[in-house]
Write a protein that holds these residues in place. Structure first.
Motif, short mmCIF file in Angstrom:
data_model
loop_
_atom_site.label_atom_id
_atom_site.label_comp_id
_atom_site.label_asym_id
_atom_site.label_seq_id
_atom_site.Cartn_x
_atom_site.Cartn_y
_atom_site.Cartn_z
N TRP A 62 61.50 -17.10 35.30
CA TRP A 62 61.30 -18.43 35.89
C TRP A 62 60.05 -19.09 35.33
O TRP A 62 60.01 -20.31 35.12
CB TRP A 62 61.25 -18.33 37.41
CG TRP A 62 62.51 -17.76 38.00
CD1 TRP A 62 63.75 -17.71 37.42
CD2 TRP A 62 62.66 -17.14 39.28
NE1 TRP A 62 64.66 -17.10 38.25
CE2 TRP A 62 64.02 -16.73 39.40
CE3 TRP A 62 61.78 -16.87 40.33
CZ2 TRP A 62 64.51 -16.09 40.54
CZ3 TRP A 62 62.27 -16.24 41.47
CH2 TRP A 62 63.62 -15.85 41.57
N ARG A 63 59.02 -18.30 35.10
CA ARG A 63 57.79 -18.84 34.50
C ARG A 63 58.11 -19.44 33.13
O ARG A 63 57.61 -20.53 32.79
CB ARG A 63 56.75 -17.74 34.38
CG ARG A 63 55.38 -18.20 33.89
CD ARG A 63 54.42 -17.01 33.84
NE ARG A 63 53.05 -17.42 33.61
CZ ARG A 63 52.51 -17.64 32.42
NH1 ARG A 63 53.24 -17.47 31.33
NH2 ARG A 63 51.26 -18.03 32.31
N ARG A 64 58.91 -18.75 32.36
CA ARG A 64 59.28 -19.22 31.03
C ARG A 64 60.13 -20.49 31.09
O ARG A 64 60.15 -21.28 30.13
CB ARG A 64 60.01 -18.12 30.26
CG ARG A 64 59.13 -16.94 29.89
CD ARG A 64 59.95 -15.77 29.39
NE ARG A 64 60.74 -16.10 28.21
CZ ARG A 64 61.63 -15.26 27.66
NH1 ARG A 64 61.82 -14.06 28.18
NH2 ARG A 64 62.31 -15.63 26.60
N MET A 65 60.84 -20.69 32.19
CA MET A 65 61.63 -21.91 32.36
C MET A 65 60.75 -23.10 32.75
O MET A 65 60.99 -24.23 32.32
CB MET A 65 62.69 -21.69 33.44
CG MET A 65 63.75 -20.68 33.08
SD MET A 65 64.74 -20.23 34.54
CE MET A 65 65.63 -18.79 33.92
N LEU A 66 59.73 -22.84 33.56
CA LEU A 66 58.96 -23.92 34.16
C LEU A 66 57.78 -24.40 33.32
O LEU A 66 57.56 -25.62 33.19
CB LEU A 66 58.46 -23.50 35.55
CG LEU A 66 59.54 -23.29 36.61
CD1 LEU A 66 58.93 -22.67 37.86
CD2 LEU A 66 60.23 -24.61 36.94
N LEU A 67 57.01 -23.49 32.76
CA LEU A 67 55.77 -23.91 32.11
C LEU A 67 55.98 -24.80 30.89
O LEU A 67 55.22 -25.77 30.70
CB LEU A 67 54.91 -22.70 31.78
CG LEU A 67 54.31 -21.96 32.99
CD1 LEU A 67 53.27 -20.95 32.54
CD2 LEU A 67 53.70 -22.94 33.99
N PRO A 68 56.99 -24.54 30.04
CA PRO A 68 57.20 -25.49 28.93
C PRO A 68 57.54 -26.90 29.42
O PRO A 68 57.14 -27.89 28.80
CB PRO A 68 58.36 -24.86 28.15
CG PRO A 68 58.25 -23.40 28.45
CD PRO A 68 57.83 -23.34 29.89
N ALA A 89 49.55 -20.71 40.97
CA ALA A 89 48.66 -19.85 40.17
C ALA A 89 48.90 -20.07 38.68
O ALA A 89 47.93 -20.08 37.88
CB ALA A 89 48.89 -18.39 40.54
N TRP A 90 50.15 -20.22 38.27
CA TRP A 90 50.45 -20.45 36.85
C TRP A 90 49.88 -21.77 36.37
O TRP A 90 49.58 -21.92 35.18
CB TRP A 90 51.96 -20.48 36.64
CG TRP A 90 52.67 -19.19 36.90
CD1 TRP A 90 52.14 -17.94 36.94
CD2 TRP A 90 54.06 -19.04 37.20
NE1 TRP A 90 53.10 -17.01 37.24
CE2 TRP A 90 54.29 -17.65 37.39
CE3 TRP A 90 55.14 -19.93 37.31
CZ2 TRP A 90 55.56 -17.16 37.70
CZ3 TRP A 90 56.39 -19.43 37.63
CH2 TRP A 90 56.60 -18.06 37.81
N SER A 91 49.74 -22.73 37.27
CA SER A 91 49.32 -24.08 36.88
C SER A 91 47.81 -24.25 36.84
O SER A 91 47.32 -25.31 36.45
CB SER A 91 49.92 -25.10 37.85
OG SER A 91 51.34 -25.03 37.84
N LEU A 92 47.06 -23.23 37.27
CA LEU A 92 45.60 -23.35 37.28
C LEU A 92 45.04 -23.37 35.85
O LEU A 92 45.57 -22.72 34.96
CB LEU A 92 45.00 -22.18 38.06
CG LEU A 92 45.29 -22.19 39.57
CD1 LEU A 92 44.71 -20.95 40.20
CD2 LEU A 92 44.74 -23.45 40.22
#
Length: 267
Positions: free
Chosen positions: A207-213, A264-267
């Motif tokens: 899911w991280r790989r889907m969202l961060l790009p 947390a990923w967006s910090l």
């Protein structure tokens, strides 16, 4: 980019208005569910507007799948969904039949102007990473709802040998179904269980790989629906038949956990 969370109404009890009000009270941005009956259509639309809830429409094609898709998209359009999640076509179709279906489905999607995510679901052509990758290569405009719980179940693995196909699918994901599966089933009893921490880390990593790009591209929002299901999906006690966990609590836990991770990923 905002991560918008949607309440799945699958398995929820109560009247339609009660379920929508509960979704709003829980802090969701919208709901995801099948199209309401003709008798409830007006009240459904009025309640969504009153509560300021967005709508993701779920459709399931049957019979003549392309004709069914067209009819269901036309019905869905009346509710002004932000997205249509489609369980479309059949895994038993030949490749040429699949190609004809998705060519037509993309034409219909363009006609109505509503994004469609075709779900990676068992019994449908997108039931494995490799069948999905073939179709994504064939149709550059085709988009998916990523529910990889089906894939780990169908492939009876953690998809260690499918990285190329996974990467391709991740790039074309427009919506996430937040259910965690394992090699012998499409749904773990509870995503917080110690026994399934490996699966939790695996899925949230996808899911991280889907969202961060998408965030880096400056997109305004992405959508996430925690979609653990009732018995049939939810394991039951072998003697009592009772579900081993509370469905609402499981979906609430997954939603909260995902919100915290995304922050947390967006910090």
């Amino acid at each position: 980019m905002r991560l918008l969370t949607y309440q799945s109404l699958w398995g929820m009890e109560g009247k339609m208005t009660e379920k929508l009000e509960a979704a709003k009270a829980a802090g969701h941005d919208g709901v995801e569910t099948v199209l309401p009956s003709a008798d409830e259509a007006t009240l459904f639309k009025e309640t969504l507007e009153r509560l300021d809830l967005r709508f993701i429409a779920q459709i399931h094609t049957i019979g003549d799948h392309l004709a069914s898709f067209g009819e269901l998209v036309e019905r869905a359009a009346d509710f002004r969904p932000v997205l249509i999640n489609a369980q479309s076509a059949r895994d038993s179709m030949s490749e040429s039949e699949q190609d004809a279906f998705y060519e037509g489905a993309l034409r219909i999607e363009k006609q109505f102007g509503i994004p469609v995510g075709h779900e990676t679901h068992r019994s449908r052509p997108l039931f494995t990473p490799w069948t999905t990758a073939r179709l994504l290569r064939q149709f550059p405009e085709l988009k998916i709802t990523a529910d990889f719980s089906h894939w780990v179940n169908v492939c009876e693995s953690h998809l260690q040998d499918q990285e190329e196909n996974l990467s391709f699918a991740i790039e074309r994901t427009v919506h996430i179904h937040g259910r965690i599966g394992y090699p012998q089933g499409p749904q773990v009893p509870h995503p917080a269980a110690d026994a399934f921490q490996g699966e939790l880390e695996l899925f949230t990593g996808w899911w991280r790989r889907m969202l961060l790009p998408r965030k880096e591209r400056g997109e305004a929002f992405a959508t996430f629906t925690a979609e653990f299901g009732p018995p049939g999906y939810m394991p039951i006690h072998h003697e009592t038949g009772a579900p081993v966990a509370d469905l609402q609590e499981v979906n609430d836990w997954m939603t909260t956990y995902m919100k915290q991770l995304y922050k947390a990923w967006s910090l």
